[in-house]
Design a protein around this motif. Structure first.
Motif, mmCIF file in Angstrom:
data_model
loop_
_atom_site.group_PDB
_atom_site.id
_atom_site.type_symbol
_atom_site.label_atom_id
_atom_site.label_comp_id
_atom_site.label_asym_id
_atom_site.label_seq_id
_atom_site.Cartn_x
_atom_site.Cartn_y
_atom_site.Cartn_z
ATOM 1 N N GLY A 1 -3.320 15.912 -11.313
ATOM 2 C CA GLY A 1 -4.709 16.194 -11.667
ATOM 3 C C GLY A 1 -5.099 17.601 -11.235
ATOM 4 N N LYS A 2 -4.668 17.959 -10.037
ATOM 5 C CA LYS A 2 -5.006 19.281 -9.501
ATOM 6 C C LYS A 2 -4.381 20.379 -10.378
ATOM 7 N N ALA B 1 7.347 7.306 -10.242
ATOM 8 C CA ALA B 1 6.434 6.173 -10.464
ATOM 9 C C ALA B 1 7.246 4.907 -10.701
ATOM 10 N N ASN B 2 8.323 5.020 -11.473
ATOM 11 C CA ASN B 2 9.150 3.845 -11.750
ATOM 12 C C ASN B 2 9.756 3.276 -10.491
ATOM 13 N N ARG B 3 10.198 4.169 -9.598
ATOM 14 C CA ARG B 3 10.809 3.695 -8.342
ATOM 15 C C ARG B 3 9.792 2.940 -7.503
ATOM 16 N N LEU C 1 -0.752 9.942 -4.654
ATOM 17 C CA LEU C 1 -0.520 11.346 -4.309
ATOM 18 C C LEU C 1 0.035 12.111 -5.499
ATOM 19 N N GLN C 2 0.988 11.479 -6.197
ATOM 20 C CA GLN C 2 1.595 12.096 -7.374
ATOM 21 C C GLN C 2 0.542 12.392 -8.443
ATOM 22 N N PHE C 3 -0.344 11.381 -8.683
ATOM 23 C CA PHE C 3 -1.372 11.571 -9.715
ATOM 24 C C PHE C 3 -2.398 12.611 -9.282
ATOM 25 N N LYS D 1 0.823 -1.212 0.000
ATOM 26 C CA LYS D 1 0.000 0.000 0.000
ATOM 27 C C LYS D 1 0.857 1.262 0.000
ATOM 28 N N THR D 2 2.032 1.181 0.645
ATOM 29 C CA THR D 2 2.867 2.385 0.754
ATOM 30 C C THR D 2 3.255 2.946 -0.623
ATOM 31 N N PRO D 3 3.830 2.127 -1.542
ATOM 32 C CA PRO D 3 4.152 2.704 -2.849
ATOM 33 C C PRO D 3 2.911 3.136 -3.625
ATOM 34 N N LEU D 4 1.786 2.422 -3.421
ATOM 35 C CA LEU D 4 0.561 2.809 -4.136
ATOM 36 C C LEU D 4 0.083 4.185 -3.668
ATOM 37 N N THR D 5 0.133 4.390 -2.333
ATOM 38 C CA THR D 5 -0.308 5.675 -1.774
ATOM 39 C C THR D 5 0.567 6.794 -2.335
ATOM 40 N N SER D 6 1.853 6.518 -2.410
ATOM 41 C CA SER D 6 2.772 7.530 -2.888
ATOM 42 C C SER D 6 2.485 7.868 -4.366
ATOM 43 N N MET D 7 2.184 6.831 -5.174
ATOM 44 C CA MET D 7 1.864 7.100 -6.583
ATOM 45 C C MET D 7 0.551 7.855 -6.710
#
Ligand code: ADP
Length: 368
Positions: free
Chosen positions: A167-168, A190-192, A161-163, A153-159
């Motif tokens: 979007g904003k 995202a790659n990391r 946030l980026q998206f 979940k940690t890397p997903l949450t981080s991605m």
């Protein structure tokens, strides 16, 4: 032989344990199945069990709350005794601990007076062990699912946030979102995160391969130095990012071993990833050495180190050392490394002191 004598033989040969008690609780006789169940030597049966031992006052049965039930059985009630773990040693008798349940019933004369009491036992040790193993396996599986979900979940949450941020910026018509620099930064991040998720999923797949006996090695003669160099090359960008200098020392270009290239790369990658996690910004020293029968690879960092008492357990499943819990990981990498090295007939271990860096040593047999 009259029918009463034959009946005694039936009891003696019954396939379940029988202990004949007087209403006062003294053991009058035990059958062969009882002897087989408890494995108590004959002299102790004759000189202790059949003389001074009083089942209703056995301190162990008292402590486990069973003695009152036995006393009720002695008074003539039919009693079912729930299973307990009986440890003969605690009563001063040699023997293996056993999960045993029991059943008591009185033998009465025609007037209803109690003649004797029969106590039968059932050894359910095997069933209990199987049940305990099943319970432990279920707990381990649940823990595994919870740790994996958390880590994924940690890397997903981080991605995410980026998206969300991108979007904003789009909503606000902020042109910066299209700039080469911003797009590059996002792709890189995202790659990391994707790399991290791939690594976690690979570890989970390896664990399932290990558990099902499917972690197989494709052993071929190869040059361990080449494998080290190629793996280091794959990490060059990360070394720059983490300001980590790598020093490699070797006296030859060829270190032939019989190994699985992909799996040995995985072991070295894991040691590198750990040095990036637990010894960031500090140099790493790698040394290759030929011994008479093995190639020795030393991997030394100057990071947080590991306390001496934890050095062995870091190679166990899910083992993570407290001081390092703020760094992400499943605690599976070194366990998998050890499984791989074992399948190469090699050895892997760590040498360290807390706060003084860690050296991982890998030894694999030289190819003949
Ligand atoms: P993970 O890094 O995913 O937790 P590993 O199995 O690779 O799992 O490592 C197990 C534990 O060993 C880590 O959690 C960490 O506590 C310790 N460890 C591994 N490598 C190092 C190192 N280079 N320096 C200090 N501690 C380490």
């Amino acid at each position: 032989m009259n029918s009463l004598e034959r009946f005694r033989i039936h009891l003696e040969q019954a396939p379940f344990s029988i202990q004949l008690l007087s209403p006062e609780g003294q053991t009058l006789a035990v059958n062969q199945a009882w002897r087989d169940l408890w494995g108590i030597p004959e002299d102790i049966i004759q000189n202790f069990i059949l003389k001074d031992y009083r089942v209703a006052y056995d301190p162990q049965l008292e402590a486990k709350g069973i003695a009152p039930l036995i006393r009720r059985g002695l008074s003539g009630e039919i009693v079912e005794i729930p299973a307990i773990l009986y440890v003969p040693n605690d009563t001063g008798i040699k023997g293996d601990p056993k999960w045993v349940s029991g059943f008591m019933y009185p033998v009465k004369d025609s007037e209803g007076g109690i003649l004797e009491i029969i106590l039968t036992h059932r050894d359910i040790t095997k069933t209990r062990i199987a049940e305990d193993e099943l319970k432990n396996a279920i707990t381990a599986r649940d823990e595994f699912i919870s740790i994996c979900s958390h880590e994924l979940k940690t890397p997903l949450t981080s991605m995410k946030l980026q998206f969300d941020l991108a979007g904003k910026m789009l909503d606000e018509n902020n042109d910066k979102v299209f700039s080469k620099e911003t797009v590059e930064k996002r792709i890189h991040m995202a790659n990391r995160q994707l790399d991290r998720m791939t690594r976690l999923i690979d570890e989970m797949l390896d664990i399932s391969r290990i558990n099902t006996g499917k972690l197989q090695m494709d052993l071929q003669v190869l040059n361990l130095k080449e494998v080290v160099d190629e793996t280091l090359y794959r990490f060059s960008e990360q070394f720059i990012l983490h300001h980590q200098d790598i020093h490699i020392e070797s006296s030859s270009d060829t270190y032939s071993v019989k190994g699985d290239r992909f799996r040995l790369e995985q072991v070295i990658s894991n040691l590198i990833t750990n040095s990036l996690k637990y010894a960031a910004n500090k140099p790493v020293f790698i040394k290759l050495q030929k011994n008479s029968e093995t190639v020795r690879l030393e991997f030394r960092d100057q990071g947080i180190g590991i306390a001496e008492e934890d050095l062995e357990r870091i190679f166990n499943r899910f083992e993570r050392i407290n001081s390092a819990t703020n760094v992400s990981g499943l605690g599976l990498g070194l366990y998998i490394c050890k499984q791989i090295v074992d399948r190469h007939q090699g050895k892997i271990w760590a040498e360290s002191k807390l706060g003084q860096g860690t050296t991982f040593v890998l030894e694999v047999p030289l190819a003949d």
